[in-house]
Design an enzyme around this catalytic site. Structure first.
Site, PDB file in Angstrom:
ATOM      1  N   HIS A 148      -7.987 -11.308   3.478  1.00 10.39           N
ATOM      2  CA  HIS A 148      -7.841 -11.111   4.954  1.00 10.39           C
ATOM      3  C   HIS A 148      -8.302 -11.787   5.829  1.00 10.39           C
ATOM      4  CE1 HIS A 148      -6.021  -7.329   3.368  1.00 10.39           C
ATOM      5  NE2 HIS A 148      -7.149  -6.783   2.953  1.00 10.39           N
ATOM      6  N   PHE A 269       7.692   1.355  -4.607  1.00  2.00           N
ATOM      7  CA  PHE A 269       6.962   2.438  -4.142  1.00  2.00           C
ATOM      8  C   PHE A 269       6.776   3.297  -5.196  1.00  2.00           C
ATOM      9  CE2 PHE A 269       6.184   6.484  -1.942  1.00  2.00           C
ATOM     10  CZ  PHE A 269       5.225   6.121  -1.409  1.00  2.00           C
ATOM     11  N   GLU A 270       7.928   3.836  -5.633  1.00  2.18           N
ATOM     12  CA  GLU A 270       7.932   4.884  -6.925  1.00  2.18           C
ATOM     13  C   GLU A 270       6.951   4.459  -8.017  1.00  2.18           C
ATOM     14  OE1 GLU A 270      11.169   5.402  -4.175  1.00  2.18           O
ATOM     15  OE2 GLU A 270      10.553   3.568  -5.257  1.00  2.18           O
TER      16      GLU A 270
END
Length: 336
Positions: A148, A269-270
């Site tokens: 980040h 996502f699943e």
């Protein structure tokens, strides 16, 4: 026999859970927090953050670690390194899993300490995600790194050798996800406030990675760099097939149809959500050490955050910081 089995089962669960129980007790009793080295300068905010070269950072990131990362005598970068760089909660885990799957790395979990099987977070100097420099050096190429960080120090183009996959997300949805992260990781940041309290930290840049708007501004000049792939979270979610193909081409990996379908499944996502459906993670959530999952939709009850006044303040920041340099408005502010 059944009673004996249950006895051993409960004893085993208690053994596993005891560190969490002790951890929780100390957290509530003594307001436990991750404590950086005594000589580390802290960020002047109401939550626990380090001040690393003027950048507010999670307590696991230290000035010495970032300084060492920029020193080639301590950390040797490689031309085939791949850095997945985002402002927090911009789809970081999703892209890390995507790149890891493209390279056929073992992905058995998506919690930060589990991600070490397919990527590393070099800036972390402590906590379970810390990877010693010796281990970073021993990793086979190509290495996948999470970051980040700003385009300075070890990610300054004059120092960085590898490629960067940069992902940005609209500030409205990002703020919701980042707020949920602070609630979820309350023991890390020592955050006990309301959404209004958190928003003041966010809009003023008193949060991990600093101001969202300044962060995008710093990376914006590199969007057309040949060794930087600039992605928008919203576009990638709308067409994941295109995104996977684009990423694979950028890192020089070839995907046949079978491999493409596997990457799409593994980064879905699943599937990522299913990786968090294990008894240890559920135990941590039950005991209150974690509240949410990393792979999650917008949670019920978030409809009032951010409110109209807060959104307007985001608009003001966009117009002050990003509009003058040409960042499209709809890239930053969620379209109705």
């Amino acid at each position: 026999m059944n009673k004996v089995f249950k006895c051993f089962l409960y004893l085993g669960l208690l053994t596993v859970a005891s560190p969490y129980l002790l951890f929780g007790f100390l957290s509530l009793r003594f307001k436990w927090r991750v404590r950086p080295p005594a000589d580390q300068v802290m960020w002047n905010a109401t939550t626990t953050l380090t001040n690393v070269h003027g950048i507010p950072s999670p307590p696991g990131i230290t000035t010495k670690r970032v300084t060492d990362l920029a020193n080639p005598d301590v950390f040797e970068q490689r031309n085939d390194d791949v850095w997945v760089v985002t402002y927090p909660k911009s789809g970081t885990t999703w892209l890390l899993v995507t790149v890891g799957s493209i390279y056929q790395r073992l992905i058995w979990g998506i919690q930060e300490h589990e991600q070490r099987s397919f990527c590393q977070w070099p800036e972390i100097a402590s906590t379970m995600t810390h990877v010693p420099f010796e281990e970073l050096e021993s990793l086979p190429s190509p290495r996948i790194f999470k970051s980040h960080w700003h385009p300075k120090h070890h990610l300054d183009p004059s120092i960085r050798k590898g490629k960067v996959i940069f992902v940005m997300r609209n500030v409205v949805d990002l703020s919701v996800s980042y707020y949920q992260h602070y609630l979820d990781a309350w023991m890390l940041f020592d955050f006990w406030g309301t959404s209004s309290d958190w928003f003041e930290l966010f809009i003023n840049g008193d949060i991990g990675s600093g101001s969202y708007f300044e962060y995008i501004k710093m990376w914006w000049p590199y969007r057309n760099d040949e060794r930087v792939l600039w992605l928008r979270y919203e576009e990638a979610k709308a067409d994941p097939v295109k995104m996977v193909k684009t990423v694979a081409k950028f890192v020089g990996a070839e995907l046949n149809q079978t491999r493409l379908e596997h990457v799409l499944w593994e980064s879905s996502f699943e599937h990522m959500k299913s990786l968090e459906d294990n008894w240890l993670a559920e135990l941590a959530r039950t005991l209150g050490f974690r509240k949410n999952k990393r792979a999650r939709d917008r949670l019920a009850g978030d409809t009032d955050f951010p409110n109209e006044t807060q959104v307007q303040r985001m608009i003001n920041e966009y117009e002050r910081v990003l509009a003058p340099i040409g960042v499209p408005r709809h890239w930053i502010l969620k379209e109705k």
